[in-house]
Write an enzyme that holds these catalytic residues in place. Structure first.
Site, mmCIF file in Angstrom:
data_model
loop_
_atom_site.group_PDB
_atom_site.id
_atom_site.type_symbol
_atom_site.label_atom_id
_atom_site.label_comp_id
_atom_site.label_asym_id
_atom_site.label_seq_id
_atom_site.Cartn_x
_atom_site.Cartn_y
_atom_site.Cartn_z
ATOM 1 N N CYS A 2 0.829 -1.196 0.000
ATOM 2 C CA CYS A 2 0.000 0.000 0.000
ATOM 3 C C CYS A 2 0.867 1.250 0.000
ATOM 4 O O CYS A 2 2.066 1.206 0.236
ATOM 5 C CB CYS A 2 -0.896 0.011 1.230
ATOM 6 S SG CYS A 2 -1.625 -1.566 1.650
ATOM 7 N N ARG A 27 2.983 0.925 -7.384
ATOM 8 C CA ARG A 27 3.039 -0.126 -6.373
ATOM 9 C C ARG A 27 1.833 -1.062 -6.441
ATOM 10 O O ARG A 27 1.850 -2.146 -5.869
ATOM 11 C CB ARG A 27 3.114 0.498 -4.973
ATOM 12 C CG ARG A 27 4.388 1.282 -4.726
ATOM 13 C CD ARG A 27 4.242 2.209 -3.525
ATOM 14 N NE ARG A 27 4.074 1.488 -2.281
ATOM 15 C CZ ARG A 27 5.060 1.160 -1.448
ATOM 16 N NH1 ARG A 27 6.306 1.461 -1.771
ATOM 17 N NH2 ARG A 27 4.819 0.531 -0.321
ATOM 18 N N TRP A 74 -3.816 -1.987 -0.947
ATOM 19 C CA TRP A 74 -3.744 -3.311 -1.574
ATOM 20 C C TRP A 74 -4.366 -4.257 -0.559
ATOM 21 O O TRP A 74 -3.809 -4.503 0.499
ATOM 22 C CB TRP A 74 -2.296 -3.674 -1.868
ATOM 23 C CG TRP A 74 -2.093 -5.052 -2.420
ATOM 24 C CD1 TRP A 74 -1.879 -6.192 -1.714
ATOM 25 C CD2 TRP A 74 -2.073 -5.446 -3.798
ATOM 26 N NE1 TRP A 74 -1.725 -7.268 -2.547
ATOM 27 C CE2 TRP A 74 -1.839 -6.845 -3.837
ATOM 28 C CE3 TRP A 74 -2.232 -4.766 -5.006
ATOM 29 C CZ2 TRP A 74 -1.755 -7.559 -5.026
ATOM 30 C CZ3 TRP A 74 -2.145 -5.477 -6.188
ATOM 31 C CH2 TRP A 74 -1.903 -6.852 -6.191
ATOM 32 N N ASN A 100 -0.101 0.815 6.458
ATOM 33 C CA ASN A 100 0.483 -0.228 5.620
ATOM 34 C C ASN A 100 0.941 -1.362 6.526
ATOM 35 O O ASN A 100 1.477 -1.116 7.606
ATOM 36 C CB ASN A 100 1.712 0.279 4.851
ATOM 37 C CG ASN A 100 1.344 1.223 3.743
ATOM 38 O OD1 ASN A 100 0.180 1.422 3.439
ATOM 39 N ND2 ASN A 100 2.362 1.818 3.131
ATOM 40 N N GLY A 101 0.794 -2.607 6.058
ATOM 41 C CA GLY A 101 1.258 -3.744 6.840
ATOM 42 C C GLY A 101 0.105 -4.631 7.263
ATOM 43 O O GLY A 101 -1.006 -4.554 6.721
ATOM 44 N N GLU A 480 11.716 -23.985 -12.481
ATOM 45 C CA GLU A 480 11.494 -22.550 -12.314
ATOM 46 C C GLU A 480 12.753 -21.766 -12.670
ATOM 47 O O GLU A 480 12.685 -20.699 -13.289
ATOM 48 C CB GLU A 480 11.041 -22.250 -10.887
ATOM 49 C CG GLU A 480 10.983 -20.767 -10.520
ATOM 50 C CD GLU A 480 10.007 -19.951 -11.351
ATOM 51 O OE1 GLU A 480 10.066 -18.714 -11.267
ATOM 52 O OE2 GLU A 480 9.201 -20.534 -12.106
ATOM 53 N N LYS A 484 12.956 -18.823 -15.573
ATOM 54 C CA LYS A 484 13.400 -17.453 -15.324
ATOM 55 C C LYS A 484 14.497 -17.053 -16.311
ATOM 56 O O LYS A 484 14.494 -15.953 -16.856
ATOM 57 C CB LYS A 484 13.931 -17.306 -13.892
ATOM 58 C CG LYS A 484 12.861 -17.169 -12.856
ATOM 59 C CD LYS A 484 12.116 -15.862 -12.992
ATOM 60 C CE LYS A 484 10.703 -16.002 -12.484
ATOM 61 N NZ LYS A 484 9.813 -16.774 -13.317
ATOM 62 N N GLU A 487 13.024 -16.630 -19.951
ATOM 63 C CA GLU A 487 12.006 -15.612 -20.202
ATOM 64 C C GLU A 487 12.553 -14.199 -20.150
ATOM 65 O O GLU A 487 11.974 -13.302 -20.773
ATOM 66 C CB GLU A 487 10.808 -15.776 -19.257
ATOM 67 C CG GLU A 487 11.009 -15.381 -17.824
ATOM 68 C CD GLU A 487 9.741 -15.569 -16.983
ATOM 69 O OE1 GLU A 487 8.634 -15.341 -17.497
ATOM 70 O OE2 GLU A 487 9.869 -15.941 -15.810
ATOM 71 N N HIS A 503 19.541 -40.668 -20.845
ATOM 72 C CA HIS A 503 18.483 -41.086 -21.755
ATOM 73 C C HIS A 503 18.290 -40.087 -22.895
ATOM 74 O O HIS A 503 17.194 -39.968 -23.438
ATOM 75 C CB HIS A 503 17.176 -41.280 -20.989
ATOM 76 C CG HIS A 503 17.243 -42.375 -19.972
ATOM 77 N ND1 HIS A 503 17.242 -43.711 -20.312
ATOM 78 C CD2 HIS A 503 17.352 -42.326 -18.620
ATOM 79 C CE1 HIS A 503 17.334 -44.446 -19.218
ATOM 80 N NE2 HIS A 503 17.403 -43.627 -18.178
ATOM 81 N N LYS A 602 2.066 -9.588 -17.929
ATOM 82 C CA LYS A 602 2.056 -9.939 -16.510
ATOM 83 C C LYS A 602 0.900 -10.864 -16.161
ATOM 84 O O LYS A 602 1.060 -11.836 -15.434
ATOM 85 C CB LYS A 602 1.977 -8.663 -15.650
ATOM 86 C CG LYS A 602 2.056 -8.933 -14.155
ATOM 87 C CD LYS A 602 3.401 -9.521 -13.775
ATOM 88 C CE LYS A 602 3.516 -9.837 -12.312
ATOM 89 N NZ LYS A 602 4.723 -10.607 -12.000
#
Length: 607
Positions: A2, A27, A74, A100-101, A480, A484, A487, A503, A602
């Protein structure tokens, strides 16, 4: 997360507050609001949606006054709505707060306040704060705030005003950032520097436990003991673009370094020292006992978090776990029914294929639990149960902190299900809880190796191919890591289960080609070393990722990235961090657009 802004001076506050919130839009947020105080009159305006909605609402009725606070929210507790938007007041408008938090013990505090006669309007954790100040106020706002924060568990950055003392703003922080801006006969507050950079470059950066009191006469800062302290002025030299990134060259790097905080936020209030997990789920032990299998459904990075989850859940629950790419799930006539728990994972909560898979699962009578980062998203609304990751907004297209918090959510869910099924002992639960709580600290240690990883990445950046190998849960993390790298650097990268090398994959190994070998699983270590020797014998340049204290591996590889020790089952949370940094620094070395890689978006909202 936030955004907070505040102003006290000789100019009209509202335009400054709205301008500051506009600088914090990067943000991410779902609602916005401001409170302006003039003499003893408080005016609050807030609305769900983008800042422009609030501006349109105020276009002919801008609050007048020379001090105020503002917020972009947020959502974490309570859906995005006008009522849940900040600022919040107590039983009266005497005290107004933006926050915030996360207040971990808000429910206990709320129940206590209700018993004292307080009434609540919103679903948020934040609303307990003005009520607590009301309870403690005895003529000194700063003292009441100090009394309040002693009761709080969790993280917070707070800005507070009161009609009873209409000449001051009180600000205090713990874990969530807060900055005081020093102007000419005017003072500013912000959760991030961009909000005030158009007005001043002279700031105080508040530390944990510090409180600032802003008045027309200046700013006084107190430590956690209530003692006045002298703060050093921090002069901001960044431009506005760099300031939005917190001084980092890219959002992706900023978000990688935010991961310790994201892990802590995702676990906060959800697991105690006894290993008891509270995710707010409504499933009963009887319901959980009837599940005969789990189906994990997700796309891209989230599907690789699900792959880690397969290893974790099968080990802890001893029932079969399938992982499906969401775009394939509903087209293969999946075998799910009322005895199946379907876990859908989506950062945005709007991923089209994942949403379609969720609906297919529900049509087949399966119980659906969602892991998502966005409160009020389609996935969160349509699932039977939801676990929010509390990673905060992610700006870079390549996911980092969203992935790592998805992992953490999976561990917490696995513990919850294991406890309901009686599959985990008290000792095991306590050991796992302690290890999970240490993860933010250990993640910080891994980030401390960034400079060495950058050197490693520069050598890999010269190649057009790279390979990741691992066994067991390490293989899932390798998937993963490879994603990364390809991409954002556009290096062709593949991850293989190390036992599969012979193999076919060995045919691709040539002199000095980079191979990243993940070797965190002690039970599989000897077999992993044998696989490493297979690629070394064919000329590969091998970098290993292993736990500190494992000196044996050095003899078999070219370089090692050591991780601080944790339980082997939790290794993925730490192992992925050097792989993220590798991808980032390789992309920078190759001149790629790190935050916006070509052809990618995104949130994928079409099939």
């Amino acid at each position: 997360m936030c955004g907070i802004v505040g102003y006290l001076g000789k100019k009209q506050a509202a335009p400054i507050l709205l301008g500051g919130l506009e600088k914090l839009e990067y943000r991410g947020y779902d609602s916005a609001g401001i409170a302006v105080l003039a003499d003893s009159s408080l005016e609050i305006a807030k609305t769900v949606g983008k800042l422009q909605v609030l501006k349109d609402k105020l276009v002919d009725n801008l609050p007048a006054g020379y001090m105020g606070i503002g917020h972009t929210r947020w959502a974490t507790h309570g859906k995005p709505s006008d009522t849940n938007a900040h600022p919040h007041t107590g039983c009266s408008d005497a005290f107004v707060v933006v926050h915030n938090g996360i207040i971990e013990n808000y429910q206990k505090l709320k129940e206590w306040l209700i018993n004292k006669g307080h009434t609540f309007k919103s679903e948020t954790d934040t609303e307990v704060l003005p009520h607590l100040i009301e309870h403690h106020y005895k003529g000194d706002l700063a003292a009441a705030v100090q009394d309040m924060v002693r009761l709080l568990e969790g993280s917070y950055a707070l800005a507070i005003m009161s009609t009873k003392e209409p000449d001051k703003i009180v600000a205090v922080r713990k874990d969530s950032p807060l900055v005081v801006g020093l102007g000419q006969e005017e003072y500013f507050l912000a959760s991030d520097i961009p909000a005030i950079l158009n007005h001043t470059r002279e700031t105080y950066i508040l530390e944990d436990g510090e409180m600032a009191v802003l008045t027309a006469d200046g700013v006084t800062v107190y430590n956690s003991l209530g003692e006045k302290i002298v703060k050093e002025i921090f002069h901001v030299q960044w431009d506005i673009q760099a300031a939005e990134r917190g001084g980092y060259p890219h959002f992706m790097l900023k978000e990688i370094f935010e991961q310790p905080r994201a892990i802590k936020d995702t676990t906060s209030g959800r697991i105690n020292d006894a290993g008891i997990v509270d995710l707010g789920l409504q499933m009963t032990p009887t319901e959980i006992a009837k599940f005969e299998k789990i189906a994990v459904v997700a796309c891209g990075t989230a599907s690789y978090a699900g792959m880690v989850g397969k290893y974790v859940m099968e080990k802890m629950l001893r029932i079969p776990v399938e992982v499906d790419i969401a775009s394939e799930f509903r087209y293969r006539d999946p075998l799910v029914d009322e005895k199946t728990l379907v876990l859908v994972i989506s950062q945005s909560g709007e991923t089209a294929d994942t949403l379609a898979a969720l609906r297919e699962a529900k049509a087949r009578k399966a119980k659906v639990v969602a892991i998502t980062n966005v409160v009020g998203s389609s996935v969160s609304r349509e699932a039977d149960e939801v676990i929010y990751t509390w990673a905060g907004p992610e700006i870079a297209v390549a996911s980092t902190k969203a992935y790592i918090t998805q992992l953490v959510a999976i561990y917490l869910l696995s513990m919850h299900l294991a406890q309901a099924k009686g599959m985990i002992s008290q000792h095991e639960a306590e050991e796992l809880a302690l290890a999970i709580k240490k993860l933010p600290e250990l993640a910080d240690e891994v980030l401390g190796q960034a400079a060495n990883i950058e050197l490693w990445a520069k050598s890999i950046a010269k190649w057009e191919d790279a390979f990741f190998i691992g066994r067991g849960i390490d293989f899932a993390v390798g998937l993963e890591g490879a994603l990364k790298l390809k991409e954002i650097s556009y290096i062709h990268a593949e991850a293989y289960a190390a036992g599969e090398l012979k193999h076919g994959t060995l045919a691709l190994i040539v002199d000095n080609i980079p191979v990243i070998a993940l070797a965190t699983q002690e039970a599989l270590f000897d077999k992993m070393v044998s696989n490493i020797k297979e690629v070394k014998a064919r000329g590969a340049n091998v970098t290993a990722v292993a736990f500190a204290g494992n000196e044996e591996i050095q003899a078999s590889v070219d370089q090692v990235i050591y991780l601080p020790k944790t339980l082997p089952i939790l290794a993925p949370v730490l192992t992925v961090i050097p792989l993220q940094l590798l991808a980032y620094y390789a992309a920078v070395a190759r001149g790629s657009d790190v935050d916006k890689p070509r052809n990618l978006a995104k949130s994928v909202t079409v099939e």
